[in-house]
Design a protein around this motif. Sequence first.
Motif, mmCIF file in Angstrom:
data_model
loop_
_atom_site.group_PDB
_atom_site.id
_atom_site.type_symbol
_atom_site.label_atom_id
_atom_site.label_comp_id
_atom_site.label_asym_id
_atom_site.label_seq_id
_atom_site.Cartn_x
_atom_site.Cartn_y
_atom_site.Cartn_z
ATOM 1 N N ARG A 194 0.832 -1.205 0.000
ATOM 2 C CA ARG A 194 0.000 0.000 0.000
ATOM 3 C C ARG A 194 0.864 1.252 0.000
ATOM 4 N NH1 ARG A 194 -1.323 3.331 3.879
ATOM 5 N NH2 ARG A 194 -0.485 1.944 5.475
ATOM 6 N N VAL A 195 1.889 1.277 0.846
ATOM 7 C CA VAL A 195 2.761 2.451 0.919
ATOM 8 C C VAL A 195 3.519 2.639 -0.395
ATOM 9 C CG1 VAL A 195 4.755 3.464 2.085
ATOM 10 C CG2 VAL A 195 2.996 2.310 3.423
ATOM 11 N N CYS A 196 3.992 1.542 -0.965
ATOM 12 C CA CYS A 196 4.723 1.631 -2.238
ATOM 13 C C CYS A 196 3.822 2.139 -3.355
ATOM 14 C CB CYS A 196 5.299 0.267 -2.601
ATOM 15 S SG CYS A 196 6.692 -0.242 -1.560
ATOM 16 N N PHE A 197 2.568 1.673 -3.360
ATOM 17 C CA PHE A 197 1.640 2.122 -4.390
ATOM 18 C C PHE A 197 1.341 3.611 -4.239
ATOM 19 C CE2 PHE A 197 -2.757 2.747 -5.984
ATOM 20 C CZ PHE A 197 -2.526 2.435 -7.317
ATOM 21 N N ASN A 198 1.149 4.069 -2.982
ATOM 22 C CA ASN A 198 0.895 5.500 -2.750
ATOM 23 C C ASN A 198 2.105 6.343 -3.144
ATOM 24 O OD1 ASN A 198 -1.701 5.098 -1.802
ATOM 25 N ND2 ASN A 198 -1.079 4.945 0.345
ATOM 26 N N ALA A 199 3.299 5.817 -2.895
ATOM 27 C CA ALA A 199 4.518 6.529 -3.289
ATOM 28 C C ALA A 199 4.618 6.625 -4.809
ATOM 29 C CB ALA A 199 5.741 5.815 -2.719
ATOM 30 N N LEU A 200 4.207 5.555 -5.492
ATOM 31 C CA LEU A 200 4.224 5.559 -6.952
ATOM 32 C C LEU A 200 3.227 6.577 -7.503
ATOM 33 C CD1 LEU A 200 5.207 4.357 -9.619
ATOM 34 C CD2 LEU A 200 3.450 2.580 -9.385
ATOM 35 N N ARG A 201 2.043 6.626 -6.917
ATOM 36 C CA ARG A 201 1.035 7.606 -7.336
ATOM 37 C C ARG A 201 1.565 9.021 -7.138
ATOM 38 N NH1 ARG A 201 -4.398 6.307 -4.252
ATOM 39 N NH2 ARG A 201 -4.905 8.311 -5.214
ATOM 40 N N ARG A 202 2.213 9.267 -6.006
ATOM 41 C CA ARG A 202 2.768 10.601 -5.729
ATOM 42 C C ARG A 202 3.859 10.936 -6.738
ATOM 43 N NH1 ARG A 202 3.120 14.379 -1.721
ATOM 44 N NH2 ARG A 202 5.148 15.289 -1.286
ATOM 45 N N TYR A 203 4.656 9.949 -7.093
ATOM 46 C CA TYR A 203 5.722 10.161 -8.071
ATOM 47 C C TYR A 203 5.136 10.523 -9.433
ATOM 48 C CZ TYR A 203 9.893 9.255 -10.891
ATOM 49 O OH TYR A 203 10.948 9.381 -11.762
ATOM 50 N N GLU A 248 11.441 15.160 -9.784
ATOM 51 C CA GLU A 248 12.150 16.360 -9.316
ATOM 52 C C GLU A 248 11.555 16.876 -8.009
ATOM 53 O OE1 GLU A 248 13.183 20.899 -10.857
ATOM 54 O OE2 GLU A 248 12.458 19.394 -12.292
ATOM 55 N N HIS A 249 10.212 16.878 -7.941
ATOM 56 C CA HIS A 249 9.558 17.343 -6.711
ATOM 57 C C HIS A 249 9.862 16.406 -5.548
ATOM 58 C CE1 HIS A 249 6.439 19.177 -4.186
ATOM 59 N NE2 HIS A 249 6.131 17.942 -3.826
ATOM 60 N N ILE A 250 9.811 15.101 -5.789
ATOM 61 C CA ILE A 250 10.087 14.129 -4.738
ATOM 62 C C ILE A 250 11.508 14.315 -4.201
ATOM 63 C CG2 ILE A 250 10.237 11.679 -4.169
ATOM 64 C CD1 ILE A 250 7.405 12.673 -4.769
ATOM 65 N N ALA A 251 12.462 14.486 -5.119
ATOM 66 C CA ALA A 251 13.847 14.679 -4.700
ATOM 67 C C ALA A 251 14.040 15.987 -3.945
ATOM 68 C CB ALA A 251 14.757 14.642 -5.933
ATOM 69 N N LYS A 252 13.257 16.993 -4.312
ATOM 70 C CA LYS A 252 13.389 18.319 -3.700
ATOM 71 C C LYS A 252 12.844 18.354 -2.284
ATOM 72 C CE LYS A 252 12.225 23.169 -4.681
ATOM 73 N NZ LYS A 252 11.503 24.084 -5.594
#
Length: 222
Positions: A168-177, A183-187
């Motif tokens: 679930r957490v990985c899927f939510n992280a993928l959606r956010r990506y 670039e936003h995630i890295a920032k």
Amino acid sequence: PKITPIVTNRDNQSDFLKEIQATAVKPIAPEYVNFKKDMSQFELADGINVLYKHNDVNGTFNLSYVFNMGTEEDPALNLAFDYVDYLGTETVSAEEFAVKMYDLACSYRFSAGDNQTRISISGLSENMEEAMALVENLLLNAQPDAAVLANVKADVLKGRADSKLSQRVCFNALRRYVALGGEHIAKTNLTDAQIAALTSEELLSKVRDLFSKGHEILLYTS
């Protein structure tokens, strides 16, 4: 087995029910807030604006210091807040601070979003000034603790490792990506190496420096 029937009184009505049913209900109408009329606005100091609304309901308060900056400007802010949460000052230990806030029936919360940072305090209105003084003193005068910092870093890194095991957490992280981009995630997020390299002074200065920036104070109190 024999089942004993339950006799209901569906045809009977209590006096309380009759009173409720006979109560006239006023139609619900929207109420639009007029910020200039319904709350006070003034400048406390240069760059510090206050929005105040009197609490007519009970004897509690909600106070928020709102800064228009967040993890996009400094991805270490939440880690700094987590660290300060375990610290004390020269005169008040972390345990004593927690006891004092409990005795005052007040609580606090630090949080940083992408573009906004909040320091919030709430509780009994009669204890607001003392709670404010305690929290501000902690933020401005927190004393470094190497052992606490090591534990905070370890918790963050373990939490990251555990999250990778959750679908679930990985899927939510993928959606956010996908929604925000790499670039936003890295920032807005620190790498493990960046977390490990942070020092106590770096983190504490991030918290102290907040109060030197312009901000807004939202106050709701009796």
